[in-house]
Write a protein that holds these residues in place. Structure first.
Motif, mmCIF file in Angstrom:
data_model
loop_
_atom_site.group_PDB
_atom_site.id
_atom_site.type_symbol
_atom_site.label_atom_id
_atom_site.label_comp_id
_atom_site.label_asym_id
_atom_site.label_seq_id
_atom_site.Cartn_x
_atom_site.Cartn_y
_atom_site.Cartn_z
ATOM 1 N N TRP A 89 19.687 48.362 10.131
ATOM 2 C CA TRP A 89 20.506 49.444 10.685
ATOM 3 C C TRP A 89 21.814 49.596 9.891
ATOM 4 C CZ3 TRP A 89 19.679 53.491 13.547
ATOM 5 C CH2 TRP A 89 18.618 53.505 14.453
ATOM 6 N N ALA A 90 22.422 48.491 9.519
ATOM 7 C CA ALA A 90 23.673 48.545 8.768
ATOM 8 C C ALA A 90 23.472 49.228 7.424
ATOM 9 C CB ALA A 90 24.229 47.140 8.572
ATOM 10 N N LEU A 91 22.384 48.903 6.735
ATOM 11 C CA LEU A 91 22.103 49.513 5.439
ATOM 12 C C LEU A 91 21.799 51.002 5.588
ATOM 13 C CD1 LEU A 91 19.968 46.671 3.822
ATOM 14 C CD2 LEU A 91 22.316 47.335 3.244
ATOM 15 N N MET A 92 21.062 51.350 6.657
ATOM 16 C CA MET A 92 20.764 52.767 6.895
ATOM 17 C C MET A 92 22.048 53.559 7.119
ATOM 18 S SD MET A 92 17.485 52.431 9.459
ATOM 19 C CE MET A 92 17.607 54.140 9.981
ATOM 20 N N GLN A 93 22.941 53.022 7.938
ATOM 21 C CA GLN A 93 24.186 53.729 8.217
ATOM 22 C C GLN A 93 25.069 53.827 6.970
ATOM 23 O OE1 GLN A 93 24.982 55.356 10.922
ATOM 24 N NE2 GLN A 93 23.173 54.754 12.067
ATOM 25 N N ALA A 94 25.103 52.748 6.191
ATOM 26 C CA ALA A 94 25.922 52.766 4.979
ATOM 27 C C ALA A 94 25.430 53.810 3.991
ATOM 28 C CB ALA A 94 25.930 51.383 4.336
ATOM 29 N N SER A 95 24.133 54.093 4.014
ATOM 30 C CA SER A 95 23.572 55.041 3.057
ATOM 31 C C SER A 95 23.848 56.492 3.434
ATOM 32 C CB SER A 95 22.059 54.830 2.932
ATOM 33 O OG SER A 95 21.401 55.177 4.145
ATOM 34 N N VAL A 96 24.125 56.755 4.726
ATOM 35 C CA VAL A 96 24.321 58.142 5.160
ATOM 36 C C VAL A 96 25.732 58.416 5.675
ATOM 37 C CG1 VAL A 96 21.887 58.408 5.752
ATOM 38 C CG2 VAL A 96 23.496 57.680 7.515
ATOM 39 N N SER A 97 26.531 57.379 5.848
ATOM 40 C CA SER A 97 27.868 57.555 6.431
ATOM 41 C C SER A 97 28.922 56.857 5.579
ATOM 42 C CB SER A 97 27.908 57.006 7.861
ATOM 43 O OG SER A 97 26.927 57.616 8.665
ATOM 44 N N ALA A 98 29.042 57.304 4.378
ATOM 45 C CA ALA A 98 29.979 56.651 3.454
ATOM 46 C C ALA A 98 31.425 56.749 3.941
ATOM 47 C CB ALA A 98 29.854 57.258 2.073
ATOM 48 N N ASN A 99 31.717 57.760 4.761
ATOM 49 C CA ASN A 99 33.076 57.936 5.276
ATOM 50 C C ASN A 99 33.221 57.404 6.697
ATOM 51 O OD1 ASN A 99 34.183 59.207 2.972
ATOM 52 N ND2 ASN A 99 33.143 61.101 3.528
ATOM 53 N N LEU A 100 32.352 56.487 7.071
ATOM 54 C CA LEU A 100 32.396 55.870 8.394
ATOM 55 C C LEU A 100 32.158 56.924 9.474
ATOM 56 C CD1 LEU A 100 35.365 53.413 7.767
ATOM 57 C CD2 LEU A 100 32.921 52.944 7.563
ATOM 58 N N ASP A 101 32.862 56.873 10.610
ATOM 59 C CA ASP A 101 32.576 57.796 11.709
ATOM 60 C C ASP A 101 33.473 59.015 11.664
ATOM 61 O OD1 ASP A 101 34.800 57.296 14.232
ATOM 62 O OD2 ASP A 101 34.744 55.857 12.582
ATOM 63 N N GLY A 102 32.983 60.105 12.249
ATOM 64 C CA GLY A 102 33.711 61.359 12.195
ATOM 65 C C GLY A 102 34.985 61.403 12.996
ATOM 66 N N TYR A 103 35.123 60.493 13.978
ATOM 67 C CA TYR A 103 36.320 60.478 14.827
ATOM 68 C C TYR A 103 37.429 59.572 14.288
ATOM 69 C CZ TYR A 103 33.522 62.875 18.352
ATOM 70 O OH TYR A 103 32.745 63.782 19.026
ATOM 71 N N ALA A 104 37.174 58.902 13.191
ATOM 72 C CA ALA A 104 38.148 58.012 12.547
ATOM 73 C C ALA A 104 38.488 56.794 13.403
ATOM 74 C CB ALA A 104 39.424 58.755 12.178
ATOM 75 N N ASP A 105 37.622 56.454 14.377
ATOM 76 C CA ASP A 105 37.864 55.254 15.181
ATOM 77 C C ASP A 105 37.856 53.995 14.329
ATOM 78 O OD1 ASP A 105 38.010 56.863 17.362
ATOM 79 O OD2 ASP A 105 36.203 56.119 18.351
ATOM 80 N N MET A 106 36.942 53.945 13.345
ATOM 81 C CA MET A 106 36.836 52.748 12.525
ATOM 82 C C MET A 106 38.038 52.615 11.596
ATOM 83 S SD MET A 106 32.717 52.961 11.895
ATOM 84 C CE MET A 106 32.399 51.349 11.189
#
Length: 338
Positions: free
Chosen positions: A3-20
């Motif tokens: 799951w971590a690798l999948m997310q890293a491949s499609v969400s290079a800018n982390l989350d859209g709400y800037a929570d991270m």
């Protein structure tokens, strides 16, 4: 890790709400509060990036490590609650639920509670089951995890209410409440939170003010109904998997639709007022709805993430209670294959 690798491949800018990004920034300051949330989850991020490189993939690995930590607690809690061979399957069911899959990729205050709440429940149950020094150690851990939860999000106060009600309604829990153990846990929590309280006073309660802004005294039915349906919407694949696994383990000549409907309803039923599994599973959701219908808060669908830690335990307890060991093992194998 997948799951971590999948997310890293499609969400290079982390989350859209800037929570991270917020949690990363707050994790650099090591102060006892922010204008928005208490600081513990940000401290976790800060510690993480002292070891891992500052990269999106490392943040997603943190998010799913948090999920792993939650699932460990679920397995241990299920064993404490007598689930036996199905204890691991209780956690596996959660890996089919949205708060533990794609939604878990966003590491923020809500995500932190996904791992902390099941540990709180485990510590309480273990403390009332154990004797001697072990009971005291579990109570000490309960205080520490409760403080970590409150220092991540004040929403944890509802989990504290859940634990209190579950203890009051169970004979072992009532005996536990009459001992010094829970009061020591409360004292440990208060001691660990004291610096944050001092910070709040010194800064005119900014995070309390932030919470108050989310309630206008009105019931917003759209958000209320969405939150009310969340246990079905967010956990539907896991719910259906539990039903399928149980029905496959018990062949019957009854009509399929009748069996499905019966199992789908029975999966949520309590077993009397002393059913601590039911209260641990459903009270976080129910108490949150009470606050929503009072108008005290505007319910956010993101708050649903930590509430379902005990759903798998409740479902499999209800569906397999009268099954022999061989059939329970078959249920566990079906869930594992899924």
């Amino acid at each position: 890790m997948v799951w971590a690798l999948m997310q890293a491949s499609v969400s290079a800018n982390l989350d859209g709400y800037a929570d991270m990004l917020e949690s990363y920034a707050w994790g650099q300051t090591w102060v006892w509060g922010t204008f928005k949330h208490p600081p513990f989850f940000a401290w976790v991020a800060g510690l993480w990036f002292k070891v891992f490189p500052t990269a999106p993939w490392a943040f997603f690995v943190l998010a799913y490590t948090n999920v792993w930590f939650a699932l460990v607690a679920v397995v241990l809690l299920a064993r404490r609650l007598g689930m036996g061979v199905l204890a691991f399957a209780c956690a596996q069911l959660l890996t089919l639920a949205l708060p533990y899959t794609n939604l878990a990729s966003k590491f923020n205050a809500n995500s932190m509670l996904v791992s902390i709440w099941p540990w709180m429940a485990l510590c309480m149950v273990a403390s009332w089951q154990e004797k001697g020094a072990k009971a005291w150690l579990w109570a000490l851990a309960l205080g520490a995890f409760t403080a970590a939860g409150m220092l991540s999000k004040y929403y944890t106060a509802l989990m504290m209410c859940t634990l209190l009600v579950a203890a009051l309604l169970h004979p072992d829990g009532r005996r536990w409440l009459m001992r010094p153990l829970p009061w020591m846990a409360l004292g440990v929590c208060a001691l660990l939170m004291w610096p944050h309280v001092q910070w709040l006073v010194a800064h005119d309660y900014p995070s309390i003010t932030y919470v108050e802004k989310h309630g206008d005294g009105q019931v917003h039915w759209k958000f209320f109904l969405t939150f009310m349906a969340a246990p079905v919407l967010y956990w539907l694949p896991a719910w259906l998997t539990a039903v399928v696994a149980a029905l496959r383990a018990t062949p019957s000549s009854e009509p399929v639709l009748k069996r499905w409907l019966g199992a789908a309803v029975a999966i949520w039923k309590p077993q009397g007022w002393q059913d601590s599994i039911f209260w641990l599973a459903l009270l976080p959701w129910f108490i949150t709805l009470l606050f929503g219908i009072s108008g005290a808060v505007l319910l956010s669908i993101h708050w649903v993430n930590p509430i379902g830690y005990a759903f798998g335990i409740l479902w499999l307890r209800n569906l397999t209670e009268h099954m022999p060991d061989a059939q329970q093992q078959k249920v566990a194998q079906t869930i594992h294959r899924v």
